[in-house]
Design a protein around this motif. Sequence first.
Motif, PDB file in Angstrom:
ATOM      1  N   UNK A  64      -8.524  21.810  12.761  1.00  0.00           N
ATOM      2  CA  UNK A  64      -9.458  22.732  12.130  1.00  0.00           C
ATOM      3  C   UNK A  64     -10.473  22.049  11.238  1.00  0.00           C
ATOM      4  N   UNK A  65     -11.128  22.866  10.428  1.00  0.00           N
ATOM      5  CA  UNK A  65     -12.231  22.391   9.598  1.00  0.00           C
ATOM      6  C   UNK A  65     -11.717  21.570   8.428  1.00  0.00           C
ATOM      7  N   UNK A  66     -12.390  20.452   8.161  1.00  0.00           N
ATOM      8  CA  UNK A  66     -12.090  19.637   6.991  1.00  0.00           C
ATOM      9  C   UNK A  66     -13.381  19.371   6.234  1.00  0.00           C
ATOM     10  N   UNK A  67     -13.251  19.257   4.933  1.00  0.00           N
ATOM     11  CA  UNK A  67     -14.400  18.939   4.096  1.00  0.00           C
ATOM     12  C   UNK A  67     -14.585  17.438   4.032  1.00  0.00           C
ATOM     13  N   UNK A  68     -15.730  17.022   3.533  1.00  0.00           N
ATOM     14  CA  UNK A  68     -16.076  15.604   3.568  1.00  0.00           C
ATOM     15  C   UNK A  68     -15.095  14.749   2.780  1.00  0.00           C
ATOM     16  N   UNK A  69     -14.571  15.271   1.650  1.00  0.00           N
ATOM     17  CA  UNK A  69     -13.650  14.449   0.858  1.00  0.00           C
ATOM     18  C   UNK A  69     -12.342  14.218   1.605  1.00  0.00           C
ATOM     19  N   UNK A  70     -11.881  15.221   2.373  1.00  0.00           N
ATOM     20  CA  UNK A  70     -10.688  15.022   3.179  1.00  0.00           C
ATOM     21  C   UNK A  70     -10.975  14.096   4.354  1.00  0.00           C
ATOM     22  N   UNK A  71     -12.156  14.237   4.954  1.00  0.00           N
ATOM     23  CA  UNK A  71     -12.522  13.353   6.058  1.00  0.00           C
ATOM     24  C   UNK A  71     -12.482  11.895   5.613  1.00  0.00           C
TER      25      UNK A  71
END
Length: 583
Positions: free
Chosen positions: A99-106
Amino acid sequence: MVICVTKGLSNLFPIYTKHLKLPRFIHSSRASLFTTGNMMNAKPPNVLIYSNVESIQQELVSFLRTVLAVNEYTVYPVTKHQVKARTWPESTNLFLVHGAVESDLAEEFLDFFLHGGKLMSVCSNLQSFVLSCKEWKADNLPQNALQRDAATSGKKFVTTLRDTQGATREAQFDELFWEKTNNSPSVVSLTDLKTGGKAVFSEIAFADSPNSSNLTSNTKSNLDFFRDLLKSQFGIKINLAIPPNVPAYANGYFLGNSRRKLHFLSQTVNPVKSGDLSLMFCKDLTDCLEPSSTMQPVLVHETPEDFDTVEYYNHLKSSHIGQLVIYLPVATSAMTIISHAELCHGFVIIPRQQTSGVGRSKNQWLSPKGCAMFSLQMHVPLNSPFGQRLPLIQHLVAVAVVRGIRGIANCDKLDIRLKWPNDIYANRVVKIGGLIINSRFDSDQAVVNIGCGLNVNNSSPTGCIDDLIREFNAKNNTNYPCLRIEQTLALIFNEIERLYDAIQCGEVDMQHLYDLYYENWLHQDIPVTMKDAKGSEMSGIVTGIDEYGYLLVKTDNIAQPFTVHPDGNSFDMMKGLIIPKYF
């Protein structure tokens, strides 16, 4: 087509060591941490799953626990906070992202990959932080709408990445599968050519429809596809049988001399209740009910075929600990059984296999054959030295485990040590055992239950003591024998009782235990990083343990050492974490 890795990735990744949100032991890089020569594979067994949809995350956990080889991996769901805390990289075999991840998690996931980790992205926008692809929209299409073909002539090329330090890295790009309907790649991979890190990005969903959370109801074809991906791309061991074969429950055996057994039974209501389980002591097979998860028949006058009671009792020299034993060929969880049962001081349950082993904070406890497992009940007077310092009992048992092993002929040469608070390590980097402890109060005593698992004969999932012996033999041209579980357990019980009685009776003081602990632990004078409740980071040096077994850390700015206690989150079984004690 997939054209290029996004430029300017050095701006996407902050410096690696600045990711710390929880304190952790300072360590070397992932690549060097798990290098142990020829001794063991040493790959950690943890498989982590992140999804922004909780229901899908839980189904993925169920799916992987079904398809991954039994007693080879532990599967945990993780939250966004836990990902950003960076408590997991050195203890993770595979990270699956959905699913969707934000840039900090990426940043965290891709950093893990670049430092040698295995990363699988399923219907996630994670690839957009690395790959530029006009056609690949990661639409989370249902699998039955995709016509996937192996990309036998797919694109393969070397491209450029940048790691967290801004250094240029080369990675091999491969198209693995092509989707006919949208005429676009459906599964691609990246392999870091320096660290061997592997990332697989899949557009194909696990579910039959985009809105389905029933991920385990896939068709056999779809299930086989993902099993094959895990095996071929990551080397993950897969169950040959789906659902996995679970060992059948069997009759247990009550071990000990006749006088002790008769005395115990005369003081005990039969059956012994342990939560939902009944321990039914039986004179012979005609008295036995069918073994199950709620009924455990225990034969009083029989001995097991797969546990050598003569060898065990020949080596056992204790007066109480280990003298009375329930041996179970298959148990749900020996620790759960003993924690809910009223037994006697020194009573031990020894399982050969467990179907639902439990570690600290209810973590999974792997229980393969060849692992020496026991659960011990101790009755500790509250007005005694250990009664006033109950947390030290786990350190007593940990020391006894190491000393018991080293007491075996020629095993004194093996590098087996303690990792605070409750793990046993080989060659300083490979976890081969661990402890769990709980207690309750009964009038003027504490009933302390200790569970221990120690890899003796089982090379999987991480390594075992026999591997150490074989490595030593190969290097030194010796022929030392591998260990027998019966002897190993008996010597450990001897050492537990010897140390316990010596301190309780005043023959030696508690400092004797501290001295033994420091002789065998990994952490003296190592640097650690801590973060207080206000978010301020502090660096310090480990100086020892306090009167209750908590870690002492000395900093330059404060005269007295800080006291810290074990991390209580879902990573209890993972690599060396500590949290400051501010309450």
